[in-house]
Design a protein around this motif. Structure first.
Motif, PDB file in Angstrom:
ATOM      1  N   LYS A  40      -3.248  20.513   7.600  1.00 20.08           N
ATOM      2  CA  LYS A  40      -3.312  20.341   9.047  1.00 20.08           C
ATOM      3  C   LYS A  40      -4.426  19.338   9.337  1.00 20.08           C
ATOM      4  N   PRO A  41      -4.163  18.296  10.150  1.00 23.92           N
ATOM      5  CA  PRO A  41      -5.243  17.370  10.492  1.00 23.92           C
ATOM      6  C   PRO A  41      -6.322  18.104  11.280  1.00 23.92           C
ATOM      7  N   GLU A  42      -7.561  17.677  11.110  1.00 23.53           N
ATOM      8  CA  GLU A  42      -8.690  18.257  11.829  1.00 23.53           C
ATOM      9  C   GLU A  42      -9.180  17.239  12.849  1.00 23.53           C
ATOM     10  N   TRP A  43      -9.520  17.723  14.038  1.00 25.41           N
ATOM     11  CA  TRP A  43     -10.044  16.862  15.091  1.00 25.41           C
ATOM     12  C   TRP A  43     -11.364  16.258  14.644  1.00 25.41           C
ATOM     13  N   GLN A  44     -11.544  14.969  14.879  1.00 23.87           N
ATOM     14  CA  GLN A  44     -12.802  14.297  14.580  1.00 23.87           C
ATOM     15  C   GLN A  44     -13.446  13.771  15.850  1.00 23.87           C
TER      16      GLN A  44
END
Length: 121
Positions: A9-13
């Protein structure tokens, strides 16, 4: 031929009015397609960017940010992002979604003239 791993899952940056940056821990043998759409649009209407092998981490070891950014988004909108892993030309099923809201547009003077988002005519 080894199976294509399930993408993380992509993580918010980071995000601003018109862009969202995300990171993930990439499999070194995979490239990725980062798919994104405005909520509640369907995934059949999504946009995407291709991510080469090795990109996705916040720090690629050289001190530079290699997070991946989707741009030209609408301010004050909700977006869904997900990854598809690609290994030896075979694609995985899409991974879990990251849901992020873009910020409200700033319509006040800014010292950085290149970041104008509002036009009054």
């Amino acid at each position: 031929m080894a199976a294509v791993p399930v993408p993380p899952k992509p993580e918010w940056q980071d995000c601003d009015e018109t862009s969202i940056s995300c990171i993930w821990d990439p499999d070194p043998d995979c490239s990725y397609r980062l798919e994104y759409k405005e909520f509640p649009d369907s995934w059949e209407e999504c946009m995407s960017i291709e991510i080469p092998k090795g990109q996705g981490k916040a720090d690629a070891g050289d001190g530079k940010d290699s997070g991946n950014t989707v741009e030209e988004l609408n301010p004050t909108s909700t977006y869904c992002l997900r990854l598809v892993a690609i290994k030896d030309g075979v694609e995985s099923e899409p991974g879990e979604e990251l849901i992020v809201d873009t910020q409200a547009a700033k319509c006040t003077p800014d010292a950085d003239e290149s970041k104008k988002n509002c036009v009054i005519s």
